[in-house]
Design a protein around this motif. Structure first.
Motif, mmCIF file in Angstrom:
data_model
loop_
_atom_site.group_PDB
_atom_site.id
_atom_site.type_symbol
_atom_site.label_atom_id
_atom_site.label_comp_id
_atom_site.label_asym_id
_atom_site.label_seq_id
_atom_site.Cartn_x
_atom_site.Cartn_y
_atom_site.Cartn_z
ATOM 1 N N UNK A 195 0.819 -1.213 0.000
ATOM 2 C CA UNK A 195 0.000 0.000 0.000
ATOM 3 C C UNK A 195 0.852 1.261 0.000
ATOM 4 N N UNK A 196 2.164 1.133 0.000
ATOM 5 C CA UNK A 196 3.061 2.287 -0.145
ATOM 6 C C UNK A 196 2.727 2.970 -1.473
ATOM 7 N N UNK A 197 3.205 4.183 -1.647
ATOM 8 C CA UNK A 197 2.859 4.958 -2.844
ATOM 9 C C UNK A 197 4.005 4.935 -3.851
ATOM 10 N N UNK A 198 3.955 5.889 -4.773
ATOM 11 C CA UNK A 198 4.900 5.921 -5.893
ATOM 12 C C UNK A 198 6.356 5.984 -5.430
ATOM 13 N N UNK A 199 6.602 6.409 -4.214
ATOM 14 C CA UNK A 199 7.968 6.498 -3.698
ATOM 15 C C UNK A 199 8.615 5.130 -3.486
ATOM 16 N N UNK A 200 7.806 4.071 -3.472
ATOM 17 C CA UNK A 200 8.343 2.749 -3.138
ATOM 18 C C UNK A 200 9.413 2.284 -4.116
ATOM 19 N N UNK A 201 9.249 2.562 -5.383
ATOM 20 C CA UNK A 201 10.236 2.091 -6.362
ATOM 21 C C UNK A 201 11.612 2.685 -6.089
ATOM 22 N N UNK A 202 11.659 3.979 -5.789
ATOM 23 C CA UNK A 202 12.936 4.621 -5.484
ATOM 24 C C UNK A 202 13.548 4.041 -4.216
ATOM 25 N N UNK A 203 12.716 3.790 -3.208
ATOM 26 C CA UNK A 203 13.224 3.196 -1.970
ATOM 27 C C UNK A 203 13.796 1.809 -2.243
ATOM 28 N N UNK A 204 13.051 0.986 -2.974
ATOM 29 C CA UNK A 204 13.524 -0.379 -3.274
ATOM 30 C C UNK A 204 14.792 -0.354 -4.124
ATOM 31 N N UNK A 205 14.880 0.603 -5.046
ATOM 32 C CA UNK A 205 16.095 0.714 -5.856
ATOM 33 C C UNK A 205 17.292 1.042 -4.975
ATOM 34 N N UNK A 206 17.109 1.995 -4.066
ATOM 35 C CA UNK A 206 18.203 2.387 -3.186
ATOM 36 C C UNK A 206 18.608 1.312 -2.207
ATOM 37 N N UNK A 207 17.684 0.425 -1.873
ATOM 38 C CA UNK A 207 17.980 -0.676 -0.956
ATOM 39 C C UNK A 207 18.427 -1.935 -1.694
ATOM 40 N N UNK A 208 18.590 -1.837 -3.011
ATOM 41 C CA UNK A 208 19.044 -2.951 -3.851
ATOM 42 C C UNK A 208 18.052 -4.115 -3.838
ATOM 43 N N UNK A 209 16.765 -3.799 -3.707
ATOM 44 C CA UNK A 209 15.739 -4.833 -3.733
ATOM 45 C C UNK A 209 15.177 -5.082 -5.133
ATOM 46 N N UNK A 210 15.273 -4.097 -6.025
ATOM 47 C CA UNK A 210 14.676 -4.279 -7.345
ATOM 48 C C UNK A 210 15.258 -5.469 -8.103
ATOM 49 N N UNK A 211 16.588 -5.682 -8.084
ATOM 50 C CA UNK A 211 17.098 -6.863 -8.811
ATOM 51 C C UNK A 211 16.680 -8.190 -8.190
#
Length: 254
Positions: A147-163
């Protein structure tokens, strides 16, 4: 030191192709308390110093967050839904600070809204990288469902979760927020799986467990040490204390 809490060994879950994962409280957490962040930035924007301000704001946030109605999304209207999310947060923060004294609220809100989009204020739980790697080695598809908003992608990218995952799905994109079934149905449609082929893991009993079960998915409750347990759990809901237990729960070879 007290012994760590031991949960009953749950029955392994078979036949899963998609693993949904909640974000905050499941994959990552704040480095310091939300109340502490709010207090520090509020003082920078003119709020007078108050005794116990951080604890006061933390308590107010939890109370007001629980009382806020869900955002009113429109199906298929992502631009509208992103605006609704931002407005929702603005109203919430206004409620948290109601009556606390003079401050430049608009400048403060812009500051903290941007602050929580910065991965530097968040930290991944220690077991998460290896747990996700084990799930990927088993060829499972992984989706963050939040339920997080549009900011979640940037947070996940910075935490190295996207890959480490295949998709990040937020409520504004799905047009439905947990515990509504629509957000879970959106995830399984994306991956072409049936509800019984998906499991969702999260720390919120209402949003993650009840929501996933209502959508036909298997649910796993993540109750980290120190977190308060919900009321009586219905039978058949596995409980884990961190994500390192998930590969074994799904019957995977390490």
């Amino acid at each position: 030191m007290p012994a760590p809490h031991r949960y009953p060994q749950p029955t392994p879950i078979d036949g899963i192709h998609l693993v949904g994962l909640d974000a905050v409280g499941t994959l990552f957490q704040l480095r310091e308390s939300l109340g502490g962040v709010y207090a520090e930035r509020a003082r920078a924007h003119g709020l007078p110093a108050l005794e116990g301000l951080a604890d006061l704001l933390e308590g107010r946030f939890r109370r007001e967050f629980a009382a806020m109605p869900r955002p009113a999304y429109r199906a298929g209207d992502r631009a509208h839904n992103d605006r609704v999310d931002r407005d929702w947060w603005r109203v919430l923060v206004q409620r948290v600070f109601a009556g606390l004294g003079p401050m430049d609220f608009e400048a403060f809100f812009e500051d903290v809204y941007a602050r929580f989009a910065d991965a530097a204020v968040w930290q991944v739980y220690p077991e998460v990288p290896e747990a996700l790697a084990a799930l990927r080695r088993a060829d499972l598809r992984l989706a963050i469902i939040s339920n997080f908003d549009v900011r979640l992608t940037a947070v996940c990218a910075g935490l190295d979760l996207l890959p480490a995952v295949d998709a990040v799905l937020i409520a504004a994109e799905a047009g439905a927020a947990k515990p509504e079934p629509g957000i879970f149905h959106s995830a399984i449609r994306r991956f072409g799986v049936r509800p019984e082929q998906a499991v969702h893991v999260g720390d919120s009993w209402r949003d993650d467990v009840e929501g996933a079960r209502a959508a036909g998915l298997t649910a796993v409750h993540l109750q980290r040490p120190g977190e308060e347990a919900p009321g009586e759990r219905p039978p058949g809901v596995p409980v884990i204390s961190d994500l390192s237990a998930l590969p074994d729960l799904l019957g995977l070879q390490r």
